[in-house]
Design a protein around this motif. Structure first.
Motif, PDB file in Angstrom:
ATOM      1  N   GLN A  78      45.568   2.729 -33.081  1.00  0.00           N
ATOM      2  CA  GLN A  78      46.857   2.782 -32.396  1.00  0.00           C
ATOM      3  C   GLN A  78      46.909   1.678 -31.352  1.00  0.00           C
ATOM      4  OE1 GLN A  78      48.047   6.671 -31.030  1.00  0.00           O
ATOM      5  NE2 GLN A  78      49.190   5.763 -29.351  1.00  0.00           N
TER       6      GLN A  78
ATOM      7  N   TYR B 174      52.888   2.303 -33.236  1.00  0.00           N
ATOM      8  CA  TYR B 174      52.409   1.121 -33.957  1.00  0.00           C
ATOM      9  C   TYR B 174      50.890   1.170 -34.104  1.00  0.00           C
ATOM     10  CZ  TYR B 174      57.045  -0.671 -32.932  1.00  0.00           C
ATOM     11  OH  TYR B 174      58.406  -0.831 -32.854  1.00  0.00           O
TER      12      TYR B 174
ATOM     13  N   ASP C  49      50.295   0.656 -29.844  1.00  0.00           N
ATOM     14  CA  ASP C  49      51.462   0.706 -28.969  1.00  0.00           C
ATOM     15  C   ASP C  49      52.385   1.847 -29.388  1.00  0.00           C
ATOM     16  OD1 ASP C  49      53.171  -0.022 -26.936  1.00  0.00           O
ATOM     17  OD2 ASP C  49      53.932  -1.809 -27.923  1.00  0.00           O
TER      18      ASP C  49
END
Length: 119
Positions: A45, A30, A47
């Protein structure tokens, strides 16, 4: 030849005890995306999501491990499913593949001059 005690992966394709397998995974990552000063997107970034094993390959024979059927779909075994433990001339199934394929393990054990132990 006596097999040294320890943990191994047992390849069901070439029937060799190996210390390394190749596992390819598909991961979800994610990101927060924002617009930078120059108008270009900037990615940060934030997760990791779930990951899924795509396939496992043996370095010795260069073959992919078999898949498993669950109800109405097919999925991939993970490297950990092919683990076995060798101890004092005995082989203990450690991974799920060998627990579910115990008859096959018994045949391979005979060829390796090992006795199969179950948990």
């Amino acid at each position: 030849m006596k097999i040294k005690d320890g943990y191994y992966f047992l390849c069901p394709k070439c029937l060799k005890l190996v210390k390394n397998l190749s596992e390819v995974r598909d991961e979800v990552v994610y990101y927060d995306v924002s617009i930078g000063e120059n108008g270009e997107p900037e990615f940060e970034q934030v997760d990791f999501g779930d990951s899924e094993c795509c396939y496992v390959r043996c370095y010795e024979c260069n073959k992919e491990m078999p898949t498993k059927e669950i109800a109405t779909w097919e999925t991939t075994w993970e490297a950990v499913d092919f683990l076995v433990k060798i101890e004092n001339g005995k082989i203990l199934p450690h991974g799920d593949y060998w627990h579910e394929n115990l008859d096959e393990l018994k045949e391979i054990a005979k060829e390796l001059n090992l006795e199969v132990l179950k948990k």
